[in-house]
Scaffold this active site. Structure first.
Site, PDB file in Angstrom:
ATOM      1  N   GLU A 332      -7.100 -52.804  29.770  1.00 47.87           N
ATOM      2  CA  GLU A 332      -8.229 -52.865  28.833  1.00 47.87           C
ATOM      3  C   GLU A 332      -7.860 -52.414  27.417  1.00 47.87           C
ATOM      4  O   GLU A 332      -8.654 -52.581  26.499  1.00 47.87           O
ATOM      5  CB  GLU A 332      -9.372 -51.966  29.340  1.00 47.87           C
ATOM      6  N   LYS A 441     -11.467 -31.921  44.249  1.00 45.52           N
ATOM      7  CA  LYS A 441     -12.476 -30.914  43.905  1.00 45.52           C
ATOM      8  C   LYS A 441     -12.437 -29.809  44.948  1.00 45.52           C
ATOM      9  O   LYS A 441     -12.895 -29.978  46.062  1.00 45.52           O
ATOM     10  CB  LYS A 441     -13.860 -31.560  43.838  1.00 45.52           C
TER      11      LYS A 441
HETATM   12  P1  AMP Z   1      -3.370 -50.885  34.411  1.00 49.94           P
HETATM   13  O1  AMP Z   1      -4.605 -51.374  33.773  1.00 49.94           O
HETATM   14  O2  AMP Z   1      -3.067 -51.545  35.711  1.00 49.94           O
HETATM   15  O3  AMP Z   1      -2.225 -50.919  33.460  1.00 49.94           O
HETATM   16  O4  AMP Z   1      -3.579 -49.351  34.803  1.00 49.94           O
HETATM   17  C1  AMP Z   1      -3.942 -48.409  33.847  1.00 49.94           C
HETATM   18  C2  AMP Z   1      -3.923 -47.046  34.460  1.00 49.94           C
HETATM   19  O5  AMP Z   1      -2.590 -46.643  34.768  1.00 49.94           O
HETATM   20  C3  AMP Z   1      -4.425 -45.965  33.526  1.00 49.94           C
HETATM   21  O6  AMP Z   1      -5.825 -45.907  33.490  1.00 49.94           O
HETATM   22  C4  AMP Z   1      -3.798 -44.723  34.139  1.00 49.94           C
HETATM   23  O7  AMP Z   1      -4.535 -44.265  35.248  1.00 49.94           O
HETATM   24  C5  AMP Z   1      -2.467 -45.235  34.634  1.00 49.94           C
HETATM   25  N1  AMP Z   1      -1.427 -44.916  33.649  1.00 49.94           N
HETATM   26  C6  AMP Z   1      -0.908 -45.721  32.708  1.00 49.94           C
HETATM   27  N2  AMP Z   1       0.058 -45.080  32.015  1.00 49.94           N
HETATM   28  C7  AMP Z   1       0.145 -43.830  32.527  1.00 49.94           C
HETATM   29  C8  AMP Z   1       0.952 -42.681  32.243  1.00 49.94           C
HETATM   30  N3  AMP Z   1       1.893 -42.681  31.302  1.00 49.94           N
HETATM   31  N4  AMP Z   1       0.730 -41.568  32.982  1.00 49.94           N
HETATM   32  C9  AMP Z   1      -0.200 -41.531  33.946  1.00 49.94           C
HETATM   33  N5  AMP Z   1      -0.975 -42.583  34.270  1.00 49.94           N
HETATM   34  C10 AMP Z   1      -0.812 -43.721  33.572  1.00 49.94           C
END
Ligand code: AMP
Length: 544
Positions: A332, A441
């Site tokens: 997004e 939690k």
């Molecule tokens: P996507 O839309 O499939 O790329 O997933 C996005 C999600 O990946 C984010 O909302 C995070 O939860 C996770 N994410 C992306 N980059 C990181 C990062 N560097 N560290 C931790 N979580 C990440």
């Protein structure tokens, strides 16, 4: 109001293409292909073929706004599609081939794709779906006639025969910058996949933001290896930012998870910047260690999509002298949201403090506003301690989904709720502590599953770690640590839990450890906590 007197040039992907074609015509594009070995040509060749493709799309009756799907790896033909489809005014819909067949079917029908360009490898998948995806009029296989596999599909031809007879001149339409350019579905943890519809403007601004020195610091001297798939958030924008600055592009085709191929590409093609998710880098570092090789040309790696374990940062920095840029983003957010590069003076911080900063997801790039909000709606201070849901807004953040079933992800002021839980420190460095759905939690307090996983991954006997919260009669939930042991290491539960002491608050230490051979992952390679919780739904902690 007094308007400025500057030209009203529209920010379009076409402008990137025309610029790169003229100024960087001889910059190279090198691709690993599934059937045709290593392919090599330059921007001028790529964009001439892109014009042939645009003529072919017109001959297929593709009109402005039509969706054209790709099921493809990172290679030169996929790059031609990125430009040929979007610059014709149509929408390049990149599909993740690792999704379940039912999800691919849902997505193709939801997007109403008219054409589908596929790697030969995915023909068996399409054969099983052909009766369900009636909106697709033609299937074009990303190869030449000599390598066309036998197939029972109707209306199918090779990409080379599709574009082959077309002229390499094309009058690109003058597009308004808000024209939709690409579509990518995100597979959330619940409900159907949701479509994020990018525009030419958002893509160009995102490419500018990504190229900045404190982002990826891209230039015409770089050779960029996007290991992140082009079906996942537009290859993190590198197929646009690379041509914008004139960099060489190195595309790994279907070999993105293969340490040997990555090492050969990096060293053979002089790659200076590579980008991908942590699991890719674990495979590469393992391979380098086993074969005793180094990466002399590589300057920096971008790690994002999931939290970057400290072992990867150390591996690259200490053993290979490669800088690690930790990044956070989402489908997004195009995806670039934050990047971890140090501010002036921070290099002199004590080593332990520096490591803690580097573990964070980084500072927002200009164009992305961040805030953190507690469940009661109260905005939280940037003190590095307070946590809340991370909300974002900006010109490359989605304002809504494509034809949504429902959408409650934006608040009244238009901020997008990411579903990530984070803190932001005084310097503006954001740290993800969890997904809102995964946070544990315990006794009214939150335990960060990501912090626990990172701490467990520090143990030399751990290959991969996942932490989930499971019901507990006294504390509501308690953490369970699920671990894959590193090959040949015999770490046990007591030892592992003892190693967490001092790294996390004592009451965070998991109540038990379970060793497994495999952990469930989503189609984008992330740990699937939902599936893991399902697997452990009947589990009881020892004291119960
Ligand atoms: P996507 O839309 O499939 O790329 O997933 C996005 C999600 O990946 C984010 O909302 C995070 O939860 C996770 N994410 C992306 N980059 C990181 C990062 N560097 N560290 C931790 N979580 C990440």
């Amino acid at each position: 109001m007094l308007n400025g007197l500057m030209m009203d040039s529209q920010l379009t992907i076409t402008s990137i293409m025309k610029f790169a074609d003229r100024v960087y015509s001889d910059s190279e594009i090198v691709s690993v292909t599934g059937t045709e070995g290593l392919h090599r040509y330059c921007y001028a060749d790529a964009f001439a073929r892109t014009r042939q493709l645009a003529n072919a799309l017109t001959a297929s009756g593709i009109k402005s706004g039509d969706r054209v799907a790709t099921l493809a790896w990172n290679d030169f033909r996929h790059l031609e599609l990125y430009y040929g489809v979007s610059c014709s005014g149509a929408v390049c819909h990149t599909i993740n081939p690792r999704l379940f067949p039912e999800q691919v079917e849902y997505i193709v029908n939801h997007a109403e794709d008219k054409l589908l360009f596929t790697d030969p490898m995915f023909l068996p998948l399409l054969e099983t779906l052909q009766d369900e995806i009636g909106c697709v009029r033609e299937i074009i296989v990303l190869t030449d006639d000599a390598h066309m596999p036998a197939s029972g599909l109707a209306n199918i031809q090779s990409y080379e025969s599709y574009i082959g007879g077309q002229p390499d001149q094309f009058e690109w339409p003058d597009l308004a910058e808000d024209t939709a350019s690409a579509l990518c579905y995100t597979s959330g943890t619940t409900g159907n996949p949701k479509g994020v519809l990018y525009s030419h403007r958002s893509t160009v601004l995102h490419a500018y933001g990504g190229a900045l020195p404190d982002s990826l610091n891209l230039s015409a001297r770089d050779a960029i290896l996007p290991v992140v798939p082009m079906f996942h958030v537009l290859g993190w924008g590198l197929p646009y930012a690379g041509p914008m600055v004139g960099a060489k592009l190195v595309l790994p085709g279907p070999k993105m998870g293969d340490g040997e191929t990555l090492c050969d590409l990096i060293n053979g093609e002089g790659v200076t910047l590579a980008a991908g998710v942590p699991t890719i880098w674990m495979a590469l570092l393992d391979y380098l260690e086993k074969t005793n090789q180094t990466l002399p040309a590589l300057d920096r790696v971008v790690v994002g999509g999931a939290a970057c374990p400290a072992s990867i940062m150390q591996g690259f920095r200490e053993r290979h002298g490669v800088d690690v840029l930790h990044a956070w983003g989402m489908t997004e957010t195009s995806p670039l949201g934050t990047m971890n590069t140090l501010k002036r003076g921070m290099e002199d911080l004590p080593e332990a403090e520096l490591a803690a900063v580097r573990g964070k997801q980084g500072r927002p790039v200009f164009g992305v506003d961040l805030k953190i909000v507690a469940p009661d709606g109260q905005e939280q201070p940037w003190d590095g301690k307070s946590v809340g849901e991370l909300k974002v807004r900006g010109p490359w953040v989605c304002s809504g989904y494509y034809k949504p079933d429902s959408d409650d992800s934006h608040d009244e002021e238009g901020w997008f709720g990411t579903g990530d839980v984070a803190s932001i420190d005084e310097r503006g460095f954001m740290q993800i502590t969890d997904r809102t759905k995964d946070v544990i939690k315990s006794g009214g307090e939150w335990i960060s599953s990501i912090d626990l996983e990172n701490a467990a991954m520090d143990h030399p006997g751990v290959a991969e770690a996942a932490v989930i919260g499971l019901p507990h009669p006294k504390w509501t939930e308690r953490p369970l640590l699920v671990v894959i042991r590193k090959e040949g290491k015999a770490v046990n539960a007591e030892e592992l839990l003892a190693s967490l002491d001092g790294k996390v608050a004592i009451w965070w230490i998991p109540d038990d450890v379970v060793f497994v051979d495999e952990l469930p992952h989503t189609a984008t390679g992330k740990l699937s906590k939902k599936d893991l919780r399902g697997q452990f739904k009947d589990y009881r902690f020892p004291e119960q």
